[in-house]
Motif scaffolding. Structure first.
Motif, PDB file in Angstrom:
ATOM      1  N   ALA A 159       0.818  -1.206   0.000  1.00 41.67           N
ATOM      2  CA  ALA A 159       0.000   0.000   0.000  1.00 41.67           C
ATOM      3  C   ALA A 159       0.857   1.264   0.000  1.00 41.67           C
ATOM      4  O   ALA A 159       0.350   2.360   0.192  1.00 41.67           O
ATOM      5  CB  ALA A 159      -0.913   0.001   1.226  1.00 41.67           C
ATOM      6  N   GLY A 160       2.147   1.131  -0.214  1.00 41.53           N
ATOM      7  CA  GLY A 160       3.033   2.288  -0.193  1.00 41.53           C
ATOM      8  C   GLY A 160       3.863   2.323   1.067  1.00 41.53           C
ATOM      9  O   GLY A 160       3.523   1.710   2.079  1.00 41.53           O
ATOM     10  N   GLY A 161       4.949   3.090   1.011  1.00 41.43           N
ATOM     11  CA  GLY A 161       5.902   3.092   2.101  1.00 41.43           C
ATOM     12  C   GLY A 161       5.404   3.662   3.398  1.00 41.43           C
ATOM     13  O   GLY A 161       5.983   3.397   4.457  1.00 41.43           O
ATOM     14  N   ASP A 162       4.338   4.467   3.354  1.00 43.38           N
ATOM     15  CA  ASP A 162       3.869   5.098   4.589  1.00 43.38           C
ATOM     16  C   ASP A 162       2.797   4.291   5.308  1.00 43.38           C
ATOM     17  O   ASP A 162       2.296   4.713   6.347  1.00 43.38           O
ATOM     18  CB  ASP A 162       3.324   6.498   4.290  1.00 43.38           C
ATOM     19  CG  ASP A 162       2.155   6.474   3.305  1.00 43.38           C
ATOM     20  OD1 ASP A 162       2.086   5.521   2.502  1.00 43.38           O
ATOM     21  OD2 ASP A 162       1.333   7.401   3.335  1.00 43.38           O
ATOM     22  N   ILE A 163       2.435   3.137   4.772  1.00 38.84           N
ATOM     23  CA  ILE A 163       1.406   2.295   5.379  1.00 38.84           C
ATOM     24  C   ILE A 163       2.063   1.051   5.970  1.00 38.84           C
ATOM     25  O   ILE A 163       2.755   0.313   5.256  1.00 38.84           O
ATOM     26  CB  ILE A 163       0.338   1.861   4.347  1.00 38.84           C
ATOM     27  CG1 ILE A 163      -0.336   3.085   3.729  1.00 38.84           C
ATOM     28  CG2 ILE A 163      -0.692   0.946   5.000  1.00 38.84           C
ATOM     29  CD1 ILE A 163      -1.119   3.923   4.711  1.00 38.84           C
ATOM     30  N   PRO A 164       1.879   0.774   7.274  1.00 37.17           N
ATOM     31  CA  PRO A 164       2.446  -0.445   7.864  1.00 37.17           C
ATOM     32  C   PRO A 164       1.955  -1.683   7.123  1.00 37.17           C
ATOM     33  O   PRO A 164       0.768  -1.805   6.821  1.00 37.17           O
ATOM     34  CB  PRO A 164       1.925  -0.414   9.305  1.00 37.17           C
ATOM     35  CG  PRO A 164       1.582   1.007   9.562  1.00 37.17           C
ATOM     36  CD  PRO A 164       1.129   1.578   8.249  1.00 37.17           C
ATOM     37  N   ARG A 165       2.862  -2.572   6.850  1.00 38.92           N
ATOM     38  CA  ARG A 165       2.547  -3.767   6.054  1.00 38.92           C
ATOM     39  C   ARG A 165       3.011  -5.013   6.783  1.00 38.92           C
ATOM     40  O   ARG A 165       4.148  -5.072   7.250  1.00 38.92           O
ATOM     41  CB  ARG A 165       3.233  -3.668   4.690  1.00 38.92           C
ATOM     42  CG  ARG A 165       3.012  -4.887   3.796  1.00 38.92           C
ATOM     43  CD  ARG A 165       3.819  -4.757   2.519  1.00 38.92           C
ATOM     44  NE  ARG A 165       3.603  -5.890   1.631  1.00 38.92           N
ATOM     45  CZ  ARG A 165       4.303  -6.113   0.521  1.00 38.92           C
ATOM     46  NH1 ARG A 165       5.262  -5.294   0.171  1.00 38.92           N
ATOM     47  NH2 ARG A 165       4.036  -7.174  -0.224  1.00 38.92           N
ATOM     48  N   ILE A 166       2.128  -5.982   6.858  1.00 37.30           N
ATOM     49  CA  ILE A 166       2.473  -7.297   7.410  1.00 37.30           C
ATOM     50  C   ILE A 166       2.634  -8.232   6.219  1.00 37.30           C
ATOM     51  O   ILE A 166       1.655  -8.612   5.584  1.00 37.30           O
ATOM     52  CB  ILE A 166       1.388  -7.811   8.372  1.00 37.30           C
ATOM     53  CG1 ILE A 166       1.034  -6.734   9.411  1.00 37.30           C
ATOM     54  CG2 ILE A 166       1.848  -9.093   9.025  1.00 37.30           C
ATOM     55  CD1 ILE A 166       2.199  -6.239  10.233  1.00 37.30           C
ATOM     56  N   GLY A 167       3.874  -8.549   5.899  1.00 39.91           N
ATOM     57  CA  GLY A 167       4.146  -9.277   4.666  1.00 39.91           C
ATOM     58  C   GLY A 167       4.585 -10.704   4.885  1.00 39.91           C
ATOM     59  O   GLY A 167       4.817 -11.157   6.010  1.00 39.91           O
ATOM     60  N   LEU A 168       4.714 -11.416   3.772  1.00 41.72           N
ATOM     61  CA  LEU A 168       5.122 -12.820   3.766  1.00 41.72           C
ATOM     62  C   LEU A 168       6.061 -13.021   2.585  1.00 41.72           C
ATOM     63  O   LEU A 168       5.908 -12.376   1.544  1.00 41.72           O
ATOM     64  CB  LEU A 168       3.891 -13.717   3.628  1.00 41.72           C
ATOM     65  CG  LEU A 168       4.092 -15.227   3.767  1.00 41.72           C
ATOM     66  CD1 LEU A 168       4.475 -15.584   5.196  1.00 41.72           C
ATOM     67  CD2 LEU A 168       2.803 -15.969   3.380  1.00 41.72           C
ATOM     68  N   ASP A 169       7.019 -13.919   2.727  1.00 36.29           N
ATOM     69  CA  ASP A 169       7.990 -14.167   1.657  1.00 36.29           C
ATOM     70  C   ASP A 169       7.381 -15.044   0.565  1.00 36.29           C
ATOM     71  O   ASP A 169       7.889 -16.127   0.236  1.00 36.29           O
ATOM     72  CB  ASP A 169       9.257 -14.810   2.228  1.00 36.29           C
ATOM     73  CG  ASP A 169       8.998 -16.183   2.845  1.00 36.29           C
ATOM     74  OD1 ASP A 169       7.853 -16.438   3.275  1.00 36.29           O
ATOM     75  OD2 ASP A 169       9.946 -16.995   2.910  1.00 36.29           O
ATOM     76  N   ASN A 170       6.313 -14.554  -0.052  1.00 31.21           N
ATOM     77  CA  ASN A 170       5.586 -15.362  -1.029  1.00 31.21           C
ATOM     78  C   ASN A 170       6.453 -15.819  -2.197  1.00 31.21           C
ATOM     79  O   ASN A 170       6.415 -16.981  -2.592  1.00 31.21           O
ATOM     80  CB  ASN A 170       4.393 -14.560  -1.563  1.00 31.21           C
ATOM     81  CG  ASN A 170       3.252 -14.489  -0.579  1.00 31.21           C
ATOM     82  OD1 ASN A 170       2.661 -15.500  -0.233  1.00 31.21           O
ATOM     83  ND2 ASN A 170       2.943 -13.296  -0.117  1.00 31.21           N
ATOM     84  N   ARG A 171       7.226 -14.901  -2.744  1.00 35.83           N
ATOM     85  CA  ARG A 171       8.043 -15.271  -3.909  1.00 35.83           C
ATOM     86  C   ARG A 171       9.120 -16.282  -3.537  1.00 35.83           C
ATOM     87  O   ARG A 171       9.294 -17.304  -4.215  1.00 35.83           O
ATOM     88  CB  ARG A 171       8.671 -14.011  -4.520  1.00 35.83           C
ATOM     89  CG  ARG A 171       9.495 -14.309  -5.767  1.00 35.83           C
ATOM     90  CD  ARG A 171       9.874 -13.035  -6.507  1.00 35.83           C
ATOM     91  NE  ARG A 171      10.562 -13.337  -7.764  1.00 35.83           N
ATOM     92  CZ  ARG A 171      10.749 -12.461  -8.744  1.00 35.83           C
ATOM     93  NH1 ARG A 171      10.285 -11.212  -8.613  1.00 35.83           N
ATOM     94  NH2 ARG A 171      11.380 -12.815  -9.858  1.00 35.83           N
ATOM     95  N   GLU A 172       9.840 -15.985  -2.464  1.00 39.11           N
ATOM     96  CA  GLU A 172      10.927 -16.875  -2.055  1.00 39.11           C
ATOM     97  C   GLU A 172      10.401 -18.262  -1.683  1.00 39.11           C
ATOM     98  O   GLU A 172      11.003 -19.289  -2.024  1.00 39.11           O
ATOM     99  CB  GLU A 172      11.684 -16.263  -0.873  1.00 39.11           C
ATOM    100  CG  GLU A 172      12.417 -14.976  -1.197  1.00 39.11           C
ATOM    101  CD  GLU A 172      11.519 -13.750  -1.178  1.00 39.11           C
ATOM    102  OE1 GLU A 172      10.300 -13.895  -0.913  1.00 39.11           O
ATOM    103  OE2 GLU A 172      12.023 -12.651  -1.430  1.00 39.11           O
ATOM    104  N   ALA A 173       9.281 -18.285  -0.977  1.00 38.99           N
ATOM    105  CA  ALA A 173       8.715 -19.566  -0.550  1.00 38.99           C
ATOM    106  C   ALA A 173       8.266 -20.398  -1.753  1.00 38.99           C
ATOM    107  O   ALA A 173       8.554 -21.598  -1.844  1.00 38.99           O
ATOM    108  CB  ALA A 173       7.547 -19.327   0.403  1.00 38.99           C
ATOM    109  N   GLN A 174       7.550 -19.751  -2.692  1.00 36.94           N
ATOM    110  CA  GLN A 174       7.077 -20.492  -3.859  1.00 36.94           C
ATOM    111  C   GLN A 174       8.237 -20.980  -4.713  1.00 36.94           C
ATOM    112  O   GLN A 174       8.180 -22.066  -5.308  1.00 36.94           O
ATOM    113  CB  GLN A 174       6.150 -19.614  -4.692  1.00 36.94           C
ATOM    114  CG  GLN A 174       5.372 -20.381  -5.746  1.00 36.94           C
ATOM    115  CD  GLN A 174       4.344 -21.316  -5.144  1.00 36.94           C
ATOM    116  OE1 GLN A 174       3.202 -20.923  -4.930  1.00 36.94           O
ATOM    117  NE2 GLN A 174       4.720 -22.557  -4.877  1.00 36.94           N
TER     118      GLN A 174
END
Length: 353
Positions: A159-174
């Motif tokens: 959502a952009g750099g100013d919005i806190p993001r809870i992410g996952l390593d989707n690319r690396e995991a897949q």
């Protein structure tokens, strides 16, 4: 003991008077912030029971704080559909834990401008919002929330750099799952994806197709890091029935794949059922990998080869980020990693056996 007028809700002052203690003493019995003697606590609770007093009025506390005590959780899909996905259920469990310290409740919302009933994101009395994913439709929700000046956190979406993001390593995991299949000798692989955009079309799509759902795009990129020319087929959602329908298509042609990389465990289970329906053996005739690491009833004797993601931890982190913002602190984005788990649904391709 006497009761207050039944037309008036008993107050903490009424309880204190009835118990023969100060209002502050009666108050701390309910708040639990200051220890009191067992005898005093018993006397206050007995008075409260006699007066029908069940605790402080939450509306008064909300007014004092200037908050509604509600955190909105915004889904793109229908809410009934969303909770058929165990991953979202686990995330919601974690989110509930994360906001528990605020004494806040969750209000589930769907970003749908055509909705005529129920609370809307534009008007719901919420203190903060959590967006699940960030497709084009959800970005509209983001604009709505920001226009209201409400703190917002996004789970698995950019959502952009100013919005806190809870992410996952989707690319690396897949990529890890794809490399596993490559190490086994698979060349003829198909990628079964989650929805590619808000319209949720089903079917094959080419390498130049615009994929606007972040999770789908990232997992697709990970698979294509290893299999750059693998065909991709989009499902309309993360459901066993969607995997079954897709599996019937993928396994029907003369050039049947030896492996399917599914972007969710539910899709993978559907593909396995399609393989069984076609008389194929898993993994002897077809290898299948999933993504999520959830428990799927009725999957035995299979143990799915998959990526295990910390869904509850993601939700909890989002809740803690919301709490941090509402308390005036700066929230921190978090990035979680998956764990590869090899089951018995992957093996060498038929020609290598």
């Amino acid at each position: 003991m006497r009761r207050t007028d039944e037309r008036r809700r008993a107050t903490i002052a009424d309880v204190a008077r009835e118990a023969g203690v100060s209002a502050s003493t009666a108050s701390v019995v309910f708040s639990g912030k200051t220890p009191v003697s067992d005898a005093t606590r018993a006397r206050v609770l007995e008075a409260a029971a006699a007066l029908g007093y069940t605790g402080p009025d939450p509306r008064a506390a909300s007014l004092r704080r200037g908050r509604s005590g509600i955190v909105g959780v915004v889904f793109e899909e229908h809410l009934g559909t969303a909770f058929l996905d165990p991953v979202k259920t686990l995330m919601m469990d974690g989110l509930t834990e994360g906001v528990a310290g605020l004494g806040a409740g969750l209000l589930l919302l769907r970003d749908d401008e055509t909705a005529e009933t129920g609370p809307a994101l534009t008007t719901a009395p919420i203190d903060a919002a959590v967006l699940i994913g960030c497709s084009p439709l959800m970005r509209r929700s983001l604009d709505t929330v920001r226009a209201r000046g409400i703190p917002v956190v996004v789970i698995e979406g950019d959502a952009g750099g100013d919005i806190p993001r809870i992410g996952l390593d989707n690319r690396e995991a897949q990529r890890h799952a794809a490399r596993h299949l490559r190490s086994l000798g698979h060349e003829n692989v198909v990628i079964l994806t989650l929805p590619v955009n808000a319209d949720r079309p089903r079917g094959f799509f080419g390498p130049d197709a615009e994929v606007t759902v972040d999770v789908t795009r990232d997992r697709l990129a990970g698979a294509r890091d290893v299999y750059p020319h693998a065909p991709a087929y989009a499902a309309a959602g993360s459901f066993i029935d969607e995997g079954l329908a897709a599996g019937r298509v993928l396994l029907a042609g003369p050039d049947r794949p030896t492996a399917v990389i599914a972007q969710s465990d539910l899709l993978a289970v559907g593909v396995i059922r399609a393989a069984e329906e076609a008389g194929l053996r898993v993994p002897d005739d077809l290898s299948v990998t999933g993504f999520d690491g959830i428990v799927v009833d009725g999957l035995a004797p299979y143990s799915l080869t998959t990526l295990v993601q910390p869904a509850a931890d993601k939700g909890r982190a989002a809740g803690l980020a919301v709490a941090s913002m509402l308390e005036g602190a700066s929230p921190v984005s978090m990035h979680f990693t998956c764990t590869f788990r090899e089951g018995n649904t992957s093996g060498p391709p038929p020609a290598a056996q």
